[in-house]
Design a protein around this motif. Structure first.
Motif, PDB file in Angstrom:
ATOM      1  N   ARG A 175       0.831  -1.214   0.000  1.00 60.43           N
ATOM      2  CA  ARG A 175       0.000   0.000   0.000  1.00 60.43           C
ATOM      3  C   ARG A 175       0.862   1.259   0.000  1.00 60.43           C
ATOM      4  N   HIS A 207       1.587   9.552  -5.771  1.00 60.24           N
ATOM      5  CA  HIS A 207       2.066  10.914  -5.502  1.00 60.24           C
ATOM      6  C   HIS A 207       3.364  11.231  -6.252  1.00 60.24           C
ATOM      7  N   ARG A 256       0.802   4.100  -2.808  1.00 61.11           N
ATOM      8  CA  ARG A 256       0.563   5.495  -2.408  1.00 61.11           C
ATOM      9  C   ARG A 256       1.685   6.398  -2.898  1.00 61.11           C
ATOM     10  N   GLU A 278       7.823   9.215   0.622  1.00 62.30           N
ATOM     11  CA  GLU A 278       6.438   9.101   1.096  1.00 62.30           C
ATOM     12  C   GLU A 278       6.399   8.855   2.599  1.00 62.30           C
TER      13      GLU A 278
END
Length: 98
Positions: free
Chosen positions: A16, A24, A20, A31
Motif C-alpha cells: 500500500r 504521488h 501510495r 512518502e
C-alpha cells in the motif's frame, strides 16, 4: 539527518505504501518521510472536506455544464415571491386565499 530502520513491516502495508508513493510520484522513502512529518506536526496534505476531495478526484475529467430546468409551481400552494408576481398571484390554481 537521522536514519531509522523499520523491521517486520507487513507485506500489505509495504504494498500500500508503494502504491501510495507511486500515486504521488514519490519514492517510498520520501512518502514515509512525509507521512511521519505530517503525523508528528499535525499537518494534513489531503483535502479538508468532501467537495475538495471530489474536485481533486474528478478534475482530470473536466467540468460539466448542467442545464438548469425552469422552475415549476410550488407543491405547497403558497404565494409566489417573484418580483413579477402581483399580490394575489398564487403558485397553484385553486389555492385558498389568506
Amino acid at each position: 539527518m537521522a536514519s531509522i530502520t523499520i523491521r517486520n513491516l507487513d507485506d500489505d502495508v509495504r504494498t500500500r505504501l508503494r502504491v501510495r508513493a507511486a500515486a504521488h510520484h514519490r519514492s517510498m522513502e520520501e512518502e514515509v518521510r512525509i507521512i511521519l512529518r505530517d503525523a508528528v506536526t499535525g499537518r494534513r496534505t489531503g483535502p479538508r472536506n468532501l467537495a475538495t476531495f471530489a474536485r481533486q478526484c474528478f478534475a482530470s475529467l473536466g467540468g460539466v455544464e448542467l442545464e438548469i430546468p425552469p422552475r415549476g409551481p410550488s407543491l405547497r400552494g403558497d404565494r409566489c415571491r417573484a418580483p413579477s408576481c402581483g399580490p394575489t398571484h398564487r403558485r397553484l390554481k385553486g389555492s385558498v386565499p389568506d
